[in-house]
Scaffold this motif. Structure first.
Motif, mmCIF file in Angstrom:
data_model
loop_
_atom_site.group_PDB
_atom_site.id
_atom_site.type_symbol
_atom_site.label_atom_id
_atom_site.label_comp_id
_atom_site.label_asym_id
_atom_site.label_seq_id
_atom_site.Cartn_x
_atom_site.Cartn_y
_atom_site.Cartn_z
ATOM 1 N N ILE A 83 -1.365 7.268 -2.640
ATOM 2 C CA ILE A 83 -2.335 7.710 -4.232
ATOM 3 C C ILE A 83 -0.945 8.436 -5.181
ATOM 4 N N THR A 136 1.270 -1.155 -0.082
ATOM 5 C CA THR A 136 -0.505 -0.247 0.235
ATOM 6 C C THR A 136 1.070 1.288 0.025
ATOM 7 N N ARG A 159 -15.101 7.107 -14.434
ATOM 8 C CA ARG A 159 -14.485 7.061 -13.388
ATOM 9 C C ARG A 159 -13.772 9.196 -13.858
ATOM 10 N N SER A 181 2.962 0.896 -8.726
ATOM 11 C CA SER A 181 3.224 0.176 -9.742
ATOM 12 C C SER A 181 4.583 -0.225 -9.673
ATOM 13 N N ALA A 223 -11.205 -3.873 -9.258
ATOM 14 C CA ALA A 223 -11.569 -2.673 -9.224
ATOM 15 C C ALA A 223 -12.356 -2.630 -10.081
ATOM 16 N N ARG A 224 -12.099 -2.582 -11.494
ATOM 17 C CA ARG A 224 -12.330 -1.830 -12.752
ATOM 18 C C ARG A 224 -13.431 -2.861 -13.119
ATOM 19 N N ASP A 242 -3.797 -7.409 -7.501
ATOM 20 C CA ASP A 242 -3.441 -5.510 -7.993
ATOM 21 C C ASP A 242 -5.652 -5.470 -7.819
ATOM 22 N N ASP A 290 -6.634 -2.137 -8.409
ATOM 23 C CA ASP A 290 -7.412 -1.054 -8.992
ATOM 24 C C ASP A 290 -7.840 -1.993 -10.382
ATOM 25 N N ASN A 320 -17.822 3.232 -1.244
ATOM 26 C CA ASN A 320 -16.955 1.805 -1.195
ATOM 27 C C ASN A 320 -17.328 0.482 -0.206
ATOM 28 N N PRO A 377 -4.251 0.191 -2.129
ATOM 29 C CA PRO A 377 -4.479 1.445 -1.829
ATOM 30 C C PRO A 377 -5.547 1.991 -0.774
#
Length: 238
Positions: free
Chosen positions: A10, A7, A66, A15, A35-36, A30, A32, A84, A115
């Motif tokens: 931002i 973690t 987004r 990465s 999440a997509r 990952d 993220d 969330n 994250p």
């Protein structure tokens, strides 16, 4: 197999760190990326977001906008909490199945890129070690502005929506300082990989998994034997 949490803040460079792990054969899951996946058109989280936030956070083709959603949640704590609540359970399900696949593939450990690890707190109990990626505040701000093409005020708003980096570092087992060169960061991560490979926690889990598998197989054999013994046709042959 044990799980290492990765973690940071931002735009601090998670990465880059993840890529070094992959180069050394360590699977990285990952959050993220997942999440997509969970907000793709038609998915459960996608439908809930449409109900909660309306059509204005979607493109004409039905995909999630987004940027529009980000503008809403980073200026409204309650909206961010609601998002969330919608997405995190679905993301965690995807992460669980991905981790299970890695377990059966025989990996010693995996990395979960999370994250919002400390902000959500929901995955902490599953992690054996935690790595935090940090960098200088001015550098973080500039990276975010360049990466997302946002103004300084919007970039600061997004940074401030997360737990301060100092607090995250205090909770970490390892800290990667990513303010220098890429090579410097690589060397820090390689050293951490070497340390992690020296741990033997994965053998406890492997023994436990083996015992569970043995128990399941024994149970299935017993059930099969009982069914065979109680079969009238078999009894008649006897």
């Amino acid at each position: 197999m044990f799980i290492v949490g990765l973690t940071g803040g931002i735009a601090t460079g998670k990465s880059t760190v993840s890529e070094v792990f992959r180069e050394h054969g360590v699977p990285v899951i990952d959050a993220d990326v997942l999440a997509r996946k969970v907000v793709e058109p038609g998915r459960k989280a996608w439908r809930k977001i449409k109900i909660e936030f309306g059509e204005e956070v979607f493109h004409k083709d039905g995909t999630l906008n987004r940027q529009a959603l980000g503008d809403i949640i980073f200026s409204d704590v309650e909206k961010r909490r609601k998002l969330n609540e919608i997405t995190h359970p679905e993301i965690h399900k995807e992460m669980f199945w991905a981790a299970l696949r890695c377990l059966f593939q025989g990996h010693q450990f995996i990395v979960m890129d999370l994250p919002l690890l400390f902000e959500s707190g929901s995955m902490l109990e599953y992690l054996y070690k935690i790595i935090v990626v940090t960098c200088e505040e001015d550098l973080q701000l500039q990276r975010l502005m360049d990466r997302n093409s946002v103004s300084e005020s919007r970039a600061k708003q997004r940074i401030n929506a997360q737990m301060p980096l100092e607090s995250k570092c205090e909770k970490a087992h390892f800290v990667v300082e990513n303010s220098g060169t890429v090579e410097d960061t690589r060397q820090q991560v390689i050293k951490i990989i070497s340390i992690l490979r020296g741990y033997r926690a994965h053998w406890k889990l492997r023994v436990f998994a083996a015992l569970c598998c043995t128990g399941i197989v024994s149970l299935l054999i017993w059930i099969g034997f009982r069914m065979y013994s109680n079969n009238p046709a078999v009894t008649h042959l006897k």
